[in-house]
Design an enzyme around this catalytic site. Structure first.
Site, PDB file in Angstrom:
ATOM      1  N   GLY A  46       0.828  -1.200   0.000  1.00 18.63           N
ATOM      2  CA  GLY A  46       0.000   0.000   0.000  1.00 18.63           C
ATOM      3  C   GLY A  46       0.856   1.241   0.000  1.00 18.63           C
ATOM      4  N   GLN A  51       3.121   9.826   1.256  1.00 21.26           N
ATOM      5  CA  GLN A  51       4.461   9.238   1.258  1.00 21.26           C
ATOM      6  C   GLN A  51       5.321   9.684   0.081  1.00 21.26           C
ATOM      7  OE1 GLN A  51       2.633   5.179   2.062  1.00 21.26           O
ATOM      8  NE2 GLN A  51       4.637   4.952   3.037  1.00 21.26           N
ATOM      9  N   CYS A  91       6.318  -0.592   6.611  1.00 21.82           N
ATOM     10  CA  CYS A  91       5.965   0.670   5.967  1.00 21.82           C
ATOM     11  C   CYS A  91       7.104   1.081   5.044  1.00 21.82           C
ATOM     12  CB  CYS A  91       5.743   1.745   7.028  1.00 21.82           C
ATOM     13  SG  CYS A  91       5.318   3.353   6.340  1.00 21.82           S
ATOM     14  N   LEU A  92       6.767   1.454   3.815  1.00 26.00           N
ATOM     15  CA  LEU A  92       7.808   1.856   2.860  1.00 26.00           C
ATOM     16  C   LEU A  92       8.560   3.101   3.328  1.00 26.00           C
ATOM     17  CD1 LEU A  92       5.926   1.299  -0.532  1.00 26.00           C
ATOM     18  CD2 LEU A  92       7.772  -0.096   0.419  1.00 26.00           C
ATOM     19  N   HIS A 137      -1.647   7.585   7.281  1.00 24.44           N
ATOM     20  CA  HIS A 137      -0.669   8.417   6.570  1.00 24.44           C
ATOM     21  C   HIS A 137      -1.337   9.708   6.086  1.00 24.44           C
ATOM     22  CE1 HIS A 137       3.069   6.205   6.357  1.00 24.44           C
ATOM     23  NE2 HIS A 137       2.486   5.110   5.880  1.00 24.44           N
TER      24      HIS A 137
HETATM   25 NI    NI Z   1       3.211   3.174   5.730  1.00 17.25          NI
END
Ligand code: NI
Length: 167
Positions: A46, A51, A91-92, A137
């Site tokens: 996701g 982000q 999380c990226l 986020h």
């Molecule tokens: Ni994340």
């Protein structure tokens, strides 16, 4: 489609609260395409627009095994939630870190799709985890908030140092 740079925790831009999308146009669809490319290219399940430093309420996700079930959520709203479950989330924006987070086990969500059509979905398991994580986020919340403050501090220092080394 362009793969965009993902903001890394503790970048303060991750704390920005995203604004609702007011126009579904070609520019927005290009953003969605870039987010899709960025998510798949990074091996994530996701990605929230926050982000990639775009502060509009857009999420892309794919929790399928084959990575062929893209879901786009614009202006997502959780209508109902229930149960409780813990998952080891990643999380990226926080590479190399998993955090066990307890959340509602299922949610009922309303959102617009990439054509601007309203839809509702009842999600559970990883789909529910992912949607809740990504909506956070959009609200400027990173999942590190679930850690005790001392651990957050430690992680922030570690990752800030790692970021400096890469530059
Ligand atoms: Ni994340």
């Amino acid at each position: 489609m362009t793969r965009r740079k993902i903001l890394r925790y503790p970048d303060p831009r991750l704390l920005t609260v995203a604004k609702p999308v007011t126009r579904i146009d070609d520019a927005l669809r290009r953003l969605i395409d870039d987010m899709t490319e960025t998510m798949y290219g990074s091996g994530g399940i996701g990605l929230a627009a926050t982000q990639i430093d775009v502060h509009q309420r857009v999420i892309v996700m794919d929790v399928s095994q084959k990575r062929d079930q893209l879901v786009v959520l614009i202006n997502p709203v959780i209508l109902a939630a229930g149960g409780s479950a813990s998952h080891d989330e990643g999380c990226l924006s926080v590479p190399g870190t998993t955090i066990r987070v307890r959340r509602p086990a299922w949610i009922q969500v309303q959102a617009l799709d990439r054509e601007g059509d309203l839809f509702e979905v009842r999600a559970d398991d990883w789909e529910a985890v992912c949607i809740q994580h990504e909506i956070e986020h959009l609200d400027g919340i990173v999942f590190t908030d679930y850690l005790p403050v001392a651990q957050q501090e430690k992680l922030r220092k570690q990752l800030a140092t790692a970021g400096n080394r890469r530059r």
